[in-house]
Design a protein around this motif. Structure first.
Motif, PDB file in Angstrom:
ATOM      1  N   MET A  88       0.844  -1.182   0.000  1.00 27.16           N
ATOM      2  CA  MET A  88       0.000   0.000   0.000  1.00 27.16           C
ATOM      3  C   MET A  88       0.887   1.242   0.000  1.00 27.16           C
ATOM      4  SD  MET A  88      -2.630   1.432   2.894  1.00 27.16           S
ATOM      5  CE  MET A  88      -4.142   0.903   2.156  1.00 27.16           C
ATOM      6  N   ILE A  89       0.485   2.227  -0.760  1.00 26.84           N
ATOM      7  CA  ILE A  89       1.175   3.512  -0.760  1.00 26.84           C
ATOM      8  C   ILE A  89       0.733   4.255   0.498  1.00 26.84           C
ATOM      9  CG2 ILE A  89       1.430   5.719  -1.942  1.00 26.84           C
ATOM     10  CD1 ILE A  89       0.895   4.221  -4.566  1.00 26.84           C
ATOM     11  N   LEU A  90       1.687   4.544   1.375  1.00 30.03           N
ATOM     12  CA  LEU A  90       1.340   5.200   2.636  1.00 30.03           C
ATOM     13  C   LEU A  90       0.947   6.659   2.438  1.00 30.03           C
ATOM     14  CD1 LEU A  90       3.967   3.737   5.128  1.00 30.03           C
ATOM     15  CD2 LEU A  90       1.588   3.062   4.775  1.00 30.03           C
ATOM     16  N   ILE A  91       1.666   7.362   1.580  1.00 29.21           N
ATOM     17  CA  ILE A  91       1.393   8.778   1.343  1.00 29.21           C
ATOM     18  C   ILE A  91       1.225   8.987  -0.165  1.00 29.21           C
ATOM     19  CG2 ILE A  91       2.235  11.141   1.650  1.00 29.21           C
ATOM     20  CD1 ILE A  91       1.797   9.726   4.324  1.00 29.21           C
ATOM     21  N   THR A  92      -0.001   9.255  -0.582  1.00 33.22           N
ATOM     22  CA  THR A  92      -0.265   9.520  -2.001  1.00 33.22           C
ATOM     23  C   THR A  92       0.253  10.920  -2.356  1.00 33.22           C
ATOM     24  OG1 THR A  92      -2.436  10.460  -1.546  1.00 33.22           O
ATOM     25  CG2 THR A  92      -2.334   8.066  -1.956  1.00 33.22           C
ATOM     26  N   ASN A  93       0.350  11.218  -3.638  1.00 32.40           N
ATOM     27  CA  ASN A  93       0.832  12.541  -4.055  1.00 32.40           C
ATOM     28  C   ASN A  93      -0.033  13.689  -3.530  1.00 32.40           C
ATOM     29  OD1 ASN A  93       3.124  11.598  -5.330  1.00 32.40           O
ATOM     30  ND2 ASN A  93       2.111  11.357  -7.306  1.00 32.40           N
ATOM     31  N   PRO A  94      -1.373  13.596  -3.574  1.00 32.02           N
ATOM     32  CA  PRO A  94      -2.171  14.688  -3.010  1.00 32.02           C
ATOM     33  C   PRO A  94      -1.945  14.849  -1.490  1.00 32.02           C
ATOM     34  CG  PRO A  94      -3.530  13.329  -4.451  1.00 32.02           C
ATOM     35  CD  PRO A  94      -2.218  12.621  -4.289  1.00 32.02           C
ATOM     36  N   LEU A  95      -1.830  13.732  -0.767  1.00 33.79           N
ATOM     37  CA  LEU A  95      -1.555  13.812   0.669  1.00 33.79           C
ATOM     38  C   LEU A  95      -0.172  14.412   0.910  1.00 33.79           C
ATOM     39  CD1 LEU A  95      -2.925  10.355   1.909  1.00 33.79           C
ATOM     40  CD2 LEU A  95      -3.966  12.614   2.231  1.00 33.79           C
ATOM     41  N   ARG A  96       0.809  13.992   0.111  1.00 33.10           N
ATOM     42  CA  ARG A  96       2.176  14.515   0.236  1.00 33.10           C
ATOM     43  C   ARG A  96       2.178  16.035   0.055  1.00 33.10           C
ATOM     44  NH1 ARG A  96       7.086  12.367   0.123  1.00 33.10           N
ATOM     45  NH2 ARG A  96       6.287  10.325  -0.443  1.00 33.10           N
ATOM     46  N   ALA A  97       1.436  16.523  -0.932  1.00 29.78           N
ATOM     47  CA  ALA A  97       1.385  17.968  -1.188  1.00 29.78           C
ATOM     48  C   ALA A  97       0.800  18.719   0.014  1.00 29.78           C
ATOM     49  CB  ALA A  97       0.561  18.241  -2.446  1.00 29.78           C
ATOM     50  N   ARG A  98      -0.268  18.191   0.599  1.00 27.35           N
ATOM     51  CA  ARG A  98      -0.874  18.848   1.779  1.00 27.35           C
ATOM     52  C   ARG A  98       0.062  18.804   2.975  1.00 27.35           C
ATOM     53  NH1 ARG A  98      -6.547  16.379   2.754  1.00 27.35           N
ATOM     54  NH2 ARG A  98      -6.444  17.752   4.550  1.00 27.35           N
ATOM     55  N   LEU A  99       0.706  17.649   3.193  1.00 22.48           N
ATOM     56  CA  LEU A  99       1.639  17.512   4.314  1.00 22.48           C
ATOM     57  C   LEU A  99       2.826  18.456   4.144  1.00 22.48           C
ATOM     58  CD1 LEU A  99       1.552  13.626   4.600  1.00 22.48           C
ATOM     59  CD2 LEU A  99       0.819  15.214   6.397  1.00 22.48           C
ATOM     60  N   LEU A 100       3.370  18.560   2.954  1.00 24.45           N
ATOM     61  CA  LEU A 100       4.493  19.465   2.694  1.00 24.45           C
ATOM     62  C   LEU A 100       4.086  20.924   2.900  1.00 24.45           C
ATOM     63  CD1 LEU A 100       6.130  17.776  -0.417  1.00 24.45           C
ATOM     64  CD2 LEU A 100       7.248  18.204   1.795  1.00 24.45           C
ATOM     65  N   ALA A 101       2.881  21.276   2.461  1.00 21.44           N
ATOM     66  CA  ALA A 101       2.393  22.651   2.657  1.00 21.44           C
ATOM     67  C   ALA A 101       2.297  22.975   4.145  1.00 21.44           C
ATOM     68  CB  ALA A 101       1.042  22.833   1.967  1.00 21.44           C
ATOM     69  N   HIS A 102       1.785  22.041   4.927  1.00 21.67           N
ATOM     70  CA  HIS A 102       1.710  22.248   6.378  1.00 21.67           C
ATOM     71  C   HIS A 102       3.108  22.371   6.966  1.00 21.67           C
ATOM     72  CE1 HIS A 102      -2.572  20.426   7.064  1.00 21.67           C
ATOM     73  NE2 HIS A 102      -2.582  21.487   6.278  1.00 21.67           N
ATOM     74  N   GLY A 103       4.030  21.530   6.527  1.00 17.79           N
ATOM     75  CA  GLY A 103       5.388  21.573   7.044  1.00 17.79           C
ATOM     76  C   GLY A 103       6.091  22.881   6.731  1.00 17.79           C
ATOM     77  N   ALA A 104       5.809  23.450   5.574  1.00 12.45           N
ATOM     78  CA  ALA A 104       6.441  24.707   5.170  1.00 12.45           C
ATOM     79  C   ALA A 104       5.818  25.920   5.851  1.00 12.45           C
ATOM     80  CB  ALA A 104       6.347  24.860   3.652  1.00 12.45           C
ATOM     81  N   ALA A 105       4.610  25.761   6.387  1.00 15.13           N
ATOM     82  CA  ALA A 105       3.889  26.891   6.973  1.00 15.13           C
ATOM     83  C   ALA A 105       4.457  27.338   8.315  1.00 15.13           C
ATOM     84  CB  ALA A 105       2.410  26.541   7.130  1.00 15.13           C
ATOM     85  N   GLY A 106       5.213  26.501   8.989  1.00  8.45           N
ATOM     86  CA  GLY A 106       5.799  26.897  10.270  1.00  8.45           C
ATOM     87  C   GLY A 106       5.170  26.177  11.437  1.00  8.45           C
TER      88      GLY A 106
END
Length: 135
Positions: free
Chosen positions: A1-19
């Motif tokens: 199973m893919i643990l983190i799909t591309n759309p999930l990865r994009a949301r997680l990265l955006a949250h990580g970059a937000a501070g």
């Protein structure tokens, strides 16, 4: 199973970059199908591997912290099953639990309760009737 799909990865990265000053809602729930370990993850660092969120190894003591995506992907349980993504995860209930468990919020609430208790002129405890009877 893919643990983190591309759309999930994009949301997680955006949250990580937000501070770190923002309480992000969890984006994905990962769990051990052969045990009680569960992680509600809200952020992914730019390295693409370090996830942040509320993690419980199954002992009933959830903690906020970081976890490696590569490590999660390499876990194999007693039946050879790996970590899985909850396909039916809805953030409403889990997000509220994660928000409440943030230590900063808990500390602020406890400080407010202590300040309220100290601001009252008289104790709200009933008088010690045993002490009065001894006098």
């Amino acid at each position: 199973m893919i643990l983190i799909t591309n759309p999930l990865r994009a949301r997680l990265l955006a949250h990580g970059a937000a501070g770190a000053d923002i309480d992000h809602f969890p984006v994905v729930k990962l769990f051990d199908p052969t045990g009680a370990a569960t992680s509600l993850l809200s952020e992914l660092e730019a390295d693409g591997d370090t996830l942040f969120g509320l993690c419980d190894l199954g002992f009933g003591f959830p903690e906020l912290g970081s976890v490696s995506l590569a490590e999660l992907a390499s876990v194999k349980g007693p039946l050879g099953l790996g970590i899985e993504r909850d396909l039916h995860f809805q953030i409403s209930v889990h997000a509220e639990a994660a928000r409440i468990l943030r230590p900063r919020h808990r500390a602020e609430r406890l400080l407010r309760q202590a300040a309220d208790a100290l601001s009252k002129p008289h104790s709200e405890l009933p008088p010690d009737t045993a002490e009065q009877q001894r006098r």
